[in-house]
Design an enzyme around this catalytic site. Structure first.
Site, PDB file in Angstrom:
ATOM      1  N   CYS A  18       0.829  -1.206   0.000  1.00  0.00           N
ATOM      2  CA  CYS A  18       0.000   0.000   0.000  1.00  0.00           C
ATOM      3  C   CYS A  18       0.866   1.259   0.000  1.00  0.00           C
ATOM      4  CB  CYS A  18      -0.989  -0.043   1.172  1.00  0.00           C
ATOM      5  SG  CYS A  18      -2.297   1.204   1.023  1.00  0.00           S
ATOM      6  N   GLU A  23      -2.595  -8.942   3.331  1.00  0.00           N
ATOM      7  CA  GLU A  23      -2.950  -9.367   4.697  1.00  0.00           C
ATOM      8  C   GLU A  23      -4.456  -9.316   4.943  1.00  0.00           C
ATOM      9  OE1 GLU A  23      -1.716  -6.496   3.822  1.00  0.00           O
ATOM     10  OE2 GLU A  23      -2.419  -4.875   5.099  1.00  0.00           O
ATOM     11  N   HIS A  45      -3.809  -5.026  -0.254  1.00  0.00           N
ATOM     12  CA  HIS A  45      -3.453  -5.532   1.069  1.00  0.00           C
ATOM     13  C   HIS A  45      -3.525  -7.057   1.086  1.00  0.00           C
ATOM     14  CE1 HIS A  45      -3.317  -1.717   3.271  1.00  0.00           C
ATOM     15  NE2 HIS A  45      -4.213  -1.315   2.388  1.00  0.00           N
TER      16      HIS A  45
END
Lengths: 251, 197
Positions: free
Chosen positions: B77, B181, B179
């Site tokens: 990001c 994650e 992202h």
């Protein structure tokens, strides 16, 4: 192409989910983390956890739940319920929430939105608006729908955008729980007037209602609780259906 | 395996910590030059504003530390954006690992909302970072700025308003705008691939 999002909402009281008895085979009935994980595995795009306990102890329990969700679940999640001040936001974000949803407190103290946006960025703020289409038009309500405000839906929605809200979660009280579809006209007006994403809430009963919220209501996401919790609609089938209806979804 | 996460003034770093823990890794969060240099893998994640982030990074002399890393590095990001040459956000000179300009999305029609928030699909995937990932898989995004497509450095493309770089690669440096994650099992596989590079 950006996908339309499907968001199951879980009400949490004293650390346990309030609805959701009929959903999948959970080891611990009512554990919000396990339920959230089951939804995530079934294709939910985001999760929303609302703390409906009012007590201090309840809030501490909820913060622990938020930490567990952050540790165990790999999709974004929003938390809300009882957020009064920036310290509440900080506590929940530090516990690992991606976004916070604020409702009544934003109406009573609108500068709270500016404050959160400045500290943490607009992307963390979901401004929840409960509204009803009264004889004199759409009005906002606070205190879980018990207190009518003179504030009009469109005026307030515009104001929260200007103050820095990242998204609006619009619940039509007329449609909530009735299962006859979302408030598509009001949704479309919100989507046309605003430049931030709109999450539709209140009224889901059938799969076609989700389609209509996206096609007629131009919503960016749709949130529902009971149709998912009671297994009336399964998310994988819903998404398959939406894809067949030419709505971009993540499968 | 020693995995280090660059500690600086950006938000949302803990979700990366959690994601690595789910893969059985206990990452260290540090701004120590030596610890970063000797880690097997370095992640440079975060959410935030470019000029504030760069100011902090320069103040703490992390700019040189990051540029000098020789092990596989993954920016996420704002991490990806800071690895570029310059960002329109706050007119900021960045690390210059990728000789690219970070731009702000400009909506073409009313439906083009900024930030892009939600799941979008990636394609033209290359490098082992995307091993086992199907074309057009969905990943999760929250961003107002983007890196344009570049034929030498783009290793995944995403369409939002225009085709842009969902991921970049140069030497030991990798970066994703999205992202991983928060991108479900697809994101988990990408992180696993990064650890296995």
């Amino acid at each position: 192409m950006l996908a339309k999002r499907i968001i199951p909402c879980l009400d949490v009281k004293d650390g346990m989910t309030v609805k959701g008895t009929n959903f999948v085979n959970l080891r611990t009935a009512g554990d919000p983390v396990e339920l959230g994980k089951a939804y995530s595995d079934n294709g939910a795009d985001e999760l929303c956890f609302l703390d409906i306990t009012a007590s201090y102890e309840g809030r501490k329990t909820f913060t622990n739940i938020v930490s567990r969700v952050a540790a165990e679940i790999n999709i974004p999640f929003t938390v809300g319920g009882g957020i009064q001040e920036i310290r509440d936001v900080e506590r929940l974000l530090n516990a690992g929430a991606d976004k916070v949803s604020i409702n009544s407190a934003a109406i009573y103290h609108p500068s709270l939105i500016d404050e959160i946006a400045q500290h943490f960025g607009s992307q963390v703020i979901v401004c929840a608006i409960d509204a009803r289409n009264d004889a004199d038009g759409w009005h906002c309500y606070t205190k879980g729908g018990r207190q009518r405000q003179e504030l009009r839906l469109m005026d307030w929605a515009h104001e929260v955008q200007e103050r820095g809200a990242g998204e609006i979660l619009f619940t039509s009280m007329d449609h909530d729980g009735v299962k006859t579809g979302f408030a598509n006209e009001a949704l479309a007006e919100l989507a046309n007037r605003l430049s931030i994403p709109i999450i539709a809430s209140g009224g889901a009963g059938e799969m076609s209602h989700f389609r209509d919220a996206f096609t007629l209501g131009h919503a960016d996401a749709a949130l529902a609780a009971s149709v998912f919790h009671f297994g009336e609609i399964a998310i994988p089938e819903l998404k398959q259906y939406l894809r067949e209806e030419n709505i971009p979804v993540r499968l | 395996m020693d995995v280090a996460i660059v500690k600086y003034n950006a938000g949302n770093i803990y979700s990366v910590v959690h994601a690595l823990k789910r893969l059985g890794i206990e990452p260290i969060l540090t701004d120590d030059a030596e610890l970063l240099a000797k880690a097997d893998r370095v992640l440079f994640p975060g959410q935030g504003e470019a000029s504030n982030a760069m100011a902090y990074i320069k103040e703490h002399a992390l700019d040189k530390v990051i540029k000098d890393l020789r092990q596989p590095v993954l920016g996420i990001c704002i991490g990806q954006q800071l690895m570029c040459q310059h960002s329109e956000e706050g007119n900021t000179d960045c690390l210059g690992i990728f000789p690219l300009e970070v731009k702000r999305f400009s909506p073409k029609v009313h439906e083009d909302k900024v930030p892009q928030m939600g799941w979008n699909s990636i394609y033209n995937l290359s490098t082992p970072l995307f091993q086992g990932i199907n074309e057009h898989e969905y990943i999760y995004n929250v961003h107002s700025f983007y890196v344009p497509f570049h034929e030498d450095f783009t290793i995944a493309t995403c369409d939002y308003i225009l085709p842009y770089s969902a991921a970049l690669h140069k030497d030991n440096f990798y970066a994703t705008q999205f992202h991983p994650e928060k991108s479900g099992s697809v994101g988990e596989r990408i992180l696993k691939n990064f650890l296995n590079l």
